[in-house]
Design a protein around this motif. Sequence first.
Motif, PDB file in Angstrom:
ATOM      1  N   LYS A  89      34.891  62.662  87.387  1.00  0.00           N
ATOM      2  CA  LYS A  89      35.289  63.116  86.142  1.00  0.00           C
ATOM      3  C   LYS A  89      34.465  62.879  84.978  1.00  0.00           C
ATOM      4  O   LYS A  89      34.013  62.960  84.134  1.00  0.00           O
ATOM      5  CB  LYS A  89      36.631  62.209  85.595  1.00  0.00           C
ATOM      6  CG  LYS A  89      36.941  62.970  85.026  1.00  0.00           C
ATOM      7  CD  LYS A  89      38.453  62.751  85.235  1.00  0.00           C
ATOM      8  CE  LYS A  89      39.040  63.077  83.449  1.00  0.00           C
ATOM      9  NZ  LYS A  89      41.121  63.204  83.877  1.00  0.00           N
ATOM     10  N   ASP A  90      33.576  61.522  84.919  1.00  0.00           N
ATOM     11  CA  ASP A  90      32.684  60.934  84.012  1.00  0.00           C
ATOM     12  C   ASP A  90      30.667  61.906  83.918  1.00  0.00           C
ATOM     13  O   ASP A  90      30.989  61.908  83.618  1.00  0.00           O
ATOM     14  CB  ASP A  90      32.519  59.417  84.183  1.00  0.00           C
ATOM     15  CG  ASP A  90      32.875  58.582  84.108  1.00  0.00           C
ATOM     16  OD1 ASP A  90      34.419  58.862  83.038  1.00  0.00           O
ATOM     17  OD2 ASP A  90      32.786  57.040  84.217  1.00  0.00           O
ATOM     18  N   MET A  95      26.824  64.922  82.358  1.00  0.00           N
ATOM     19  CA  MET A  95      26.382  66.050  82.279  1.00  0.00           C
ATOM     20  C   MET A  95      26.679  67.395  81.465  1.00  0.00           C
ATOM     21  O   MET A  95      25.907  68.417  81.976  1.00  0.00           O
ATOM     22  CB  MET A  95      26.449  66.898  83.992  1.00  0.00           C
ATOM     23  CG  MET A  95      25.596  64.947  84.961  1.00  0.00           C
ATOM     24  SD  MET A  95      25.943  65.861  86.722  1.00  0.00           S
ATOM     25  CE  MET A  95      25.532  67.060  86.851  1.00  0.00           C
ATOM     26  N   GLU A  96      27.198  67.060  80.607  1.00  0.00           N
ATOM     27  CA  GLU A  96      27.452  67.970  79.454  1.00  0.00           C
ATOM     28  C   GLU A  96      28.078  69.248  80.583  1.00  0.00           C
ATOM     29  O   GLU A  96      27.826  70.981  79.494  1.00  0.00           O
ATOM     30  CB  GLU A  96      26.058  68.134  78.650  1.00  0.00           C
ATOM     31  CG  GLU A  96      26.018  67.225  78.551  1.00  0.00           C
ATOM     32  CD  GLU A  96      24.376  67.099  77.532  1.00  0.00           C
ATOM     33  OE1 GLU A  96      24.555  67.379  76.569  1.00  0.00           O
ATOM     34  OE2 GLU A  96      23.215  67.609  77.758  1.00  0.00           O
ATOM     35  N   MET A  97      29.298  69.247  81.370  1.00  0.00           N
ATOM     36  CA  MET A  97      29.179  70.070  81.630  1.00  0.00           C
ATOM     37  C   MET A  97      31.272  70.509  81.423  1.00  0.00           C
ATOM     38  O   MET A  97      32.262  70.663  82.311  1.00  0.00           O
ATOM     39  CB  MET A  97      29.244  70.262  82.982  1.00  0.00           C
ATOM     40  CG  MET A  97      27.853  70.589  83.404  1.00  0.00           C
ATOM     41  SD  MET A  97      27.816  70.403  84.822  1.00  0.00           S
ATOM     42  CE  MET A  97      27.668  72.658  85.370  1.00  0.00           C
ATOM     43  N   ALA A 101      33.287  72.950  85.723  1.00  0.00           N
ATOM     44  CA  ALA A 101      32.081  71.555  86.690  1.00  0.00           C
ATOM     45  C   ALA A 101      32.240  72.203  87.867  1.00  0.00           C
ATOM     46  O   ALA A 101      33.911  71.727  88.174  1.00  0.00           O
ATOM     47  CB  ALA A 101      31.985  70.220  85.991  1.00  0.00           C
ATOM     48  N   PHE A 102      31.211  72.310  88.893  1.00  0.00           N
ATOM     49  CA  PHE A 102      31.513  72.243  89.788  1.00  0.00           C
ATOM     50  C   PHE A 102      30.783  71.057  90.907  1.00  0.00           C
ATOM     51  O   PHE A 102      29.700  71.756  90.777  1.00  0.00           O
ATOM     52  CB  PHE A 102      32.022  74.179  90.440  1.00  0.00           C
ATOM     53  CG  PHE A 102      32.043  73.509  92.164  1.00  0.00           C
ATOM     54  CD1 PHE A 102      32.442  72.905  93.295  1.00  0.00           C
ATOM     55  CD2 PHE A 102      31.220  75.217  92.901  1.00  0.00           C
ATOM     56  CE1 PHE A 102      32.982  73.207  94.528  1.00  0.00           C
ATOM     57  CE2 PHE A 102      31.177  75.375  94.126  1.00  0.00           C
ATOM     58  CZ  PHE A 102      32.113  74.676  94.761  1.00  0.00           C
ATOM     59  N   ASN A 129      38.348  72.041  80.413  1.00  0.00           N
ATOM     60  CA  ASN A 129      38.344  70.601  80.212  1.00  0.00           C
ATOM     61  C   ASN A 129      39.103  68.763  80.647  1.00  0.00           C
ATOM     62  O   ASN A 129      39.621  68.169  80.659  1.00  0.00           O
ATOM     63  CB  ASN A 129      38.981  70.197  78.517  1.00  0.00           C
ATOM     64  CG  ASN A 129      38.030  71.050  77.486  1.00  0.00           C
ATOM     65  OD1 ASN A 129      36.140  70.688  77.632  1.00  0.00           O
ATOM     66  ND2 ASN A 129      38.598  71.805  76.907  1.00  0.00           N
ATOM     67  N   CYS A 130      38.584  69.549  81.824  1.00  0.00           N
ATOM     68  CA  CYS A 130      38.959  68.525  83.246  1.00  0.00           C
ATOM     69  C   CYS A 130      40.661  68.749  83.289  1.00  0.00           C
ATOM     70  O   CYS A 130      41.157  67.751  83.880  1.00  0.00           O
ATOM     71  CB  CYS A 130      38.391  67.231  83.002  1.00  0.00           C
ATOM     72  SG  CYS A 130      36.986  66.860  82.939  1.00  0.00           S
TER      73      CYS A 130
END
Length: 318
Positions: A89-90, A95-97, A101-102, A129-130
């Motif tokens: 998650k961090d 990585m600005e995703m 993100a995958f 957003n996670c």
Amino acid sequence: MFSGHKLGLTYRKLDLNPPSLEEVSHVLRVGLKEDFEVIDVSVVECPDLRQSPFHLAQRGLSGNEKIADIGGVPYLAPIVQRDKYYSFKDMVSVMEMNEKAFFIGAGAGPFKEVQTNCELMPNISFENNCNDITNKTHFAKIDEKGGCELSLVKTMDFALLCNLFASEGQTGPVIKVSAKKRIGSNNFVSTIREILAKHYDKRPVSLGGVFLIKSGSAKLHIMPDFSKTPLNTNEDVNNWLKYYTMDSPLICLSVFHSFDPQLDLRIEHTHCFSDHNQGGHYHYDTTPDEVEYEAYFNVAKQIYRIDSPVVTHNIGRD
Ligand SMILES: [Zn+2]
């Protein structure tokens, strides 16, 4: 090169100038002829990687393609640094995703959760957003009888070192490599990496994705629990690791670079999982006549080097 600091992690970010998929495909099509008796390389629309036989957390390898190299072997050897504990998650944030993100790749598992050092096959997707997380990450550890135990993780944590290919998980064009009957002496990934290195010289070309070992068997290792005595040489590391011959079909998550632009990168790293309780760190297939590979790769546009060891070495990077 950009240097930053986020969530207690220092990182460097390098923008790449990647060649087109068509160009990489052509370079590999020519090069691989010397290493496999039957090869086919083309640019195709990615198959749905959520489906069998891939079992990934997202459908494709496209959108905002990046590679991250987090930590490193110096946190494992000579002696483990147990404070090197991270969260996927961090990494989304660093990585600005944040939107999507995958992550897939190869790393060291969450020893606090698993209660022992282990191999990790990152396979996790963050959306919205996670808020929507699909975690299909496996770990492989050595069981009480000295065999392999493969399971899904429960947390989003990893430790010590990790190599990730990141994308938004969208479908899109990818490089498909089919290769049968190995006649070269290198493993599948090293073969591809060296073809790219020869062609692109000091221009870094960084790839990630998934490949299947569809037939034959392969030599993999699983890390035992942390060594109580310092691992000072490659020989020490080799004697500490436990090696296995594992059966196809194996699903292999891979990250590799044609060239290290002074980021202290691990230039290739591949971990495999399966539906038959086997998995680990890929070294090479043991059945060159029988082996069949089917790979889907995409090219990264950026490299993130996160929490890079200040004191580094080249032990145990194979
Ligand atoms: Zn590994």
